[in-house]
Scaffold this active site. Structure first.
Site, PDB file in Angstrom:
ATOM      1  N   LEU B  88       0.812  -1.210   0.000  1.00  0.00           N
ATOM      2  CA  LEU B  88       0.000   0.000   0.000  1.00  0.00           C
ATOM      3  C   LEU B  88       0.848   1.264   0.000  1.00  0.00           C
ATOM      4  O   LEU B  88       0.602   2.190   0.752  1.00  0.00           O
ATOM      5  CB  LEU B  88      -0.955   0.013   1.199  1.00  0.00           C
ATOM      6  CG  LEU B  88      -2.082  -1.016   1.133  1.00  0.00           C
ATOM      7  CD1 LEU B  88      -2.877  -1.006   2.403  1.00  0.00           C
ATOM      8  CD2 LEU B  88      -2.980  -0.763  -0.067  1.00  0.00           C
ATOM      9  N   CYS B  89       1.892   1.245  -0.810  1.00  0.00           N
ATOM     10  CA  CYS B  89       2.697   2.456  -0.907  1.00  0.00           C
ATOM     11  C   CYS B  89       3.034   2.704  -2.375  1.00  0.00           C
ATOM     12  O   CYS B  89       4.105   3.141  -2.719  1.00  0.00           O
ATOM     13  CB  CYS B  89       3.946   2.363  -0.053  1.00  0.00           C
ATOM     14  SG  CYS B  89       4.787   0.798  -0.197  1.00  0.00           S
TER      15      CYS B  89
END
Lengths: 136, 289
Positions: B88-89
């Protein structure tokens, strides 16, 4: 000639101290090193111990317990690079004394050579903290 | 009565709103972590700079040879690859893994035995799945650098270099340019290259007193210097990670917002269409009477 010099103490976490001083006493590997203004260029290893900075002629002093590191002196600037640095107001005396007791106890029990060295350093650090906090 | 399509749309809008709330929270968390990590990185810089300066002076003034400076013909190479543990980056991890993968492949092609030292779960999984040699890995650093990690990683690298397991150690990590930009960097860690320590020193040429003596100073300074360098690298990589996460989560929040808008528009349209057709029914029914 300048009477004071600049002292900068940096640790991996932060710049711990920055200011003018009349004299400084720094724990070298082979004993305490005294520094006055216009000191010759010097690089020395610092052992865990007590740093004393004289702020003025009235005898106001700043005491700090520092960890292993280096000191570099040139052009009236003293750069101290140490692992840790705690000023007297930051130190909890009771805790420091307890740590000192523990370190002493461990050193007398100690057998193995490597652990002895670690215990000795721990003792040095503990001693410096107590001395910084109590002002002796 | 609203039609079945409207009901479905309402459900989707609710679900997207939930997702948006989560991404928004994650963005906020990343922003807080970024600020802390960046503060730590900046606060640590003076110490790192002074240590490097001292190292330069010592190197420029002495002939002392430390085994860590020894340049050997490279037969075995280690790549330290720093990625994140969690996803999630955005493209953060791929931006590091891609150049690292390329560098490792090139190294293997040139006949050098190559292994990966993976810091961060994403990198470890990637290289493990593809059958590369993993020398060691850390998957629990959690995006916050501390000096213990610097010591662990530094000592592992030094140990492997000194006992001849590797002749060269390089680090691939995302350097922090700004919150929006992180640049993958591939730089040598070991052997320590004196000329690689760029920047001019003020005190160079001064006739220093060395206390106790240069050899002993070197012995104390080198491990300290190396640990600090690893620590600074980790600190920078983690700062980049939080920055990347914050930007990508902020983008996700925006996208969710756009989706909600589009879905709401569609729902309203369908509802209106349903109402219109119902009205027509009623009017038609009344006319027939």
């Amino acid at each position: 000639m300048a009477r004071t010099f600049k002292v900068v103490i940096v640790t991996p976490e932060k710049t711990a101290y920055e200011g003018e001083s009349i004299s400084a006493v720094i724990p070298g590997l082979a004993g305490y090193i005294g520094i006055w203004a216009n000191h010759a260029p010097l690089v020395a290893a610092v052992a865990p111990g007590l740093v004393t900075l004289k702020k003025d002629d009235a005898g106001n002093e700043l005491r700090m317990a520092v960890g292993t590191g280096f000191v570099e002196v040139s052009d009236n600037v003293v750069n101290l690079m140490v692992e840790t640095c705690e000023t007297d107001s930051e130190i909890d005396v009771a805790r420091a004394e307890k740590a000192l007791e523990r370190a002493r106890g461990r050193l007398t029990d100690m057998q193995a050579e490597i652990d002895r060295e670690r215990a000795r350093l721990a003792l040095q650090r503990a001693e410096a903290r107590v001395r910084a906090a109590k002002g002796k | 009565m609203a039609g079945a399509g409207v009901k479905l749309l309402n459900k989707r809008i609710r679900s997207v709103k939930n997702t948006q709330q989560i991404t928004k929270a994650m963005k906020m968390v990343a922003a807080a972590k970024l600020q802390r990590q960046q503060g730590q990185m900046l606060a640590a810089r003076p110490y790192a700079r002074k240590l490097t300066e001292l190292m330069q002076q010592l190197v420029s003034q002495t002939e002392v040879m430390d085994p860590l400076f020894e340049v050997r013909p490279v037969q075995k190479r280690l790549f330290v690859v720093i990625t994140s543990d969690k996803g999630l980056c955005g493209s953060y991890n791929m931006n590091i893994i891609k150049p690292a993968h390329k560098a490792v492949d090139q190294s293997i092609e040139s006949g050098v035995e190559t292994a990966v030292y993976a810091i961060g779960r994403k990198g470890a999984e990637y290289f493990r799945k593809r059958g590369y040699t993993i020398h060691a890995s850390h998957e629990d650093f959690g995006g916050e650098a501390n000096s213990t990690q610097g010591k662990t990683v530094g000592d592992t690298a030094v140990g492997a270099f000194l006992d001849g397991t590797f002749d060269e150690v390089r680090v691939v990590y995302p350097s922090f340019v700004s919150t929006m930009t992180q640049m993958p960097v591939d730089q040598p860690l070991l052997p320590i290259a004196p000329e690689a320590m760029e920047g001019d020193t003020e005190g160079a040429g001064l006739d220093y007193i060395w206390e106790p003596n240069q050899e002993e100073l070197f012995g104390v300074l080198v491990p300290l210097y190396l640990r600090n360098r690893v620590f600074m690298t980790l600190s920078e990589a983690f700062t980049s990670e939080h920055a990347a996460r914050m930007t990508s989560m902020s983008a996700a929040t925006e996208n969710a917002g756009e989706l909600i808008e589009a879905l709401t528009l569609q729902r309203n349209r369908e509802r209106q269409a349903a109402i219109t057709s119902e009205l027509l029914d009623i009017v038609g029914g009344a006319n027939a009477l």
